[in-house]
Design an enzyme around this catalytic site. Structure first.
Site, PDB file in Angstrom:
ATOM      1  N   ASP A  13       0.856  -1.184   0.000  1.00  0.00           N
ATOM      2  CA  ASP A  13       0.000   0.000   0.000  1.00  0.00           C
ATOM      3  C   ASP A  13       0.892   1.234   0.000  1.00  0.00           C
ATOM      4  OD1 ASP A  13      -1.978  -1.844   0.215  1.00  0.00           O
ATOM      5  OD2 ASP A  13      -2.774  -1.150   2.129  1.00  0.00           O
ATOM      6  N   ASP A 132     -14.199  -4.809  -2.742  1.00  0.00           N
ATOM      7  CA  ASP A 132     -14.107  -4.844  -1.276  1.00  0.00           C
ATOM      8  C   ASP A 132     -15.489  -5.217  -0.754  1.00  0.00           C
ATOM      9  OD1 ASP A 132     -11.510  -3.965  -1.527  1.00  0.00           O
ATOM     10  OD2 ASP A 132     -11.962  -1.877  -1.034  1.00  0.00           O
TER      11      ASP A 132
END
Lengths: 255, 230
Positions: A13, A132
């Site tokens: 990330d 997600d």
């Protein structure tokens, strides 16, 4: 038996060009130089790398594109980049910088046409859709799609949405369980099984893997690739340990 | 033209070239991305990369006169590599773009991969070279393809086309590698001339196949002296 090896994918990330790892998308910890990390993972046997850009600013995104270009020169395995891709131009910029594939998430929900546009312009293999999902008993499958890093509920059923993105030309689904992300409890295998059965494209399992058994469970639930982040960044498990474990359980891996 | 380029990556308009360029740089080369036929015809080594569709890629090659340039260098035995679609273009045609003629250096029509598995084939699969292969070695390589040349029961090694390139018939040896995804397909080809590697065609992505891919291209280039003699 396809002959393909199950892929182990470390995910990095990024925020403003630095590697960070969120715990349930919130508290962020800096984990060091991305190129060094990427090289280490390639040496350990990573089959692919996924970068998620969580920069909130245009400046941060530009820094990200530069970082992708720098890392591309240093490593020889595929790179998927996602996060904040809202238009074809955003995708093109990252591909030009050296990404091999791009992943769209919120933009795919807001403008589903972008999936087919990326597939037709750059090839199906380039078009990854990140989903997600979080448990929601009101949904037919029991899982709902969330966007904006988990902050916004969409009212979309996760399995129905997975089918739709596949029919729109996605080449792969990156499926993250928001409930499991950062928890070390293992992949959300029920969700994984439902989605993998519903679509004819590869599904990447993401969110929650922290032990060797979790990777085997993910594979057994139908995942073509197994993604993790924190456990690699913190050195809790190495990619080679996971691959050896899977090979011992007769799972085809690239060793 | 001022100077004979060391390594030309053919600009086909649609391909993402960053990874192929990075492969060349890892080999210590300074690649030139070019769609100039003279560059392509006489460069010490040429890579025809491949992302995109058969029809538009062939149209681009013909439109720029690059098809003739490529055939010329293959006829002369100059080191030439094709990657993914870049390999497919060496055959006569593809199901992907009906009615479009390929370079036709090898016989055969590229078809959608059979076997009922998810397409594109995406990920790492095994390269299984014929025993005669010298550049190609067994190992894991990275694929992203929906099309390929089926490996017929009669044998994996495609024949050179009689209508293709006359000089190409003077290769000393040709060897293939196959890979199985539902059913077997030709995943690579190598051809030698005058004891040196000449053609290297890869259905996989050597630029994304880790050290294995880099080493394969190092063998292809080093043995020709293309890297050190400059």
């Amino acid at each position: 038996m396809s002959g393909l090896a199950v892929r182990i994918i470390p995910c990095l990330d990024f925020k403003d060009g630095r590697v960070v790892k969120g715990v349930q998308f919130e508290h962020l910890v800096d984990s060091g130089d991305p190129l060094e990390r990427a090289r280490l993972y390639e040496e350990q046997g990573a089959d692919e790398l996924t970068f998620l850009d969580i920069s909130a600013t245009v400046e941060g995104r530009k820094t990200m594109a530069k970082e992708v270009a720098r890392i591309r020169r240093g490593i020889a395995i595929p790179i998927t980049v996602g996060g904040g891709i809202a238009t074809i131009d955003d995708a093109a910029r990252l591909l030009d910088s050296g990404a091999d594939r791009v992943s769209v998430n919120s933009a795919a929900v807001r403008t589903p046409k972008i999936i087919g546009d990326i597939a037709s312009q750059f090839g199906v293999q380039c078009a990854v859709v990140a989903i997600d999902a979080a448990q929601n008993g009101a949904m037919p499958s029991g899982y709902e799609v969330k966007i904006a890093a988990g902050a916004v509920s969409t009212g979309l059923d996760a399995v129905a949405w997975a089918k739709e993105v596949a029919s729109r030309g996605a080449g792969e689904i990156l499926l993250t369980s928001i409930d499991r992300d950062g928890t070390s409890l293992g992949y959300e295998c029920t969700l994984l099984r439902l989605v993998a059965r519903a679509v004819g494209i590869p599904v990447v399992a993401s969110g929650g893997a922290s032990r060797l058994e979790h990777f085997l469970e993910g594979y057994q639930s139908g995942a073509s690739a197994l993604l993790a982040a924190g456990i690699f960044h913190r050195g809790e498990l190495s990619i080679s340990e996971i691959k050896n474990y899977l090979a011992e359980h007769n799972v085809e891996v690239r060793l | 033209m001022s100077e004979r380029p060391q390594l030309v990556i053919v600009e086909t308009g649609v391909a993402n070239l960053a990874s192929v360029r990075a492969l060349a740089e890892r080999l210590g080369m300074e690649p030139v991305v070019s769609a100039t036929p003279e560059h392509v015809a006489c460069a010490r080594a040429v890579i025809l990369p491949g992302v995109g569709a058969f029809g538009p890629a062939m149209q681009k090659l013909k439109g720029e006169g690059l098809d003739t340039a490529l055939k010329r260098r293959v006829a002369e035995g100059l080191p030439t590599a094709g990657i993914c679609l870049g390999m497919q273009l060496f055959f006569e045609a593809s199901e992907e773009s009906e009615g479009v003629k390929g370079l036709g250096i090898f016989k055969g029509t590229v078809r959608r991969l059979e076997g009922g598995l998810a397409l594109p084939q995406l990920g790492w699969n095994r390269l299984e070279p014929e025993p005669e292969a010298r550049l190609l070695q067994p190992g894991w390589v990275y694929f992203a393809n929906s099309y390929g040349l089926g490996a017929a029961a009669s044998g994996a090694r495609p024949e050179l086309s009689v209508n293709g390139v006359s000089g190409a018939r003077s290769f000393d040896s040709i060897a293939a590698a196959t890979t199985t995804y539902g059913s077997p397909f030709v995943s690579a080809l190598e051809a030698w001339r005058n004891g040196r590697p000449s053609l290297l065609l890869c259905q996989f992505h050597p630029e994304l196949s880790g050290a294995f891919g880099t080493q394969l291209f190092a063998r292809w280039l080093d043995l020709n002296g293309a890297r050190r003699s400059v």
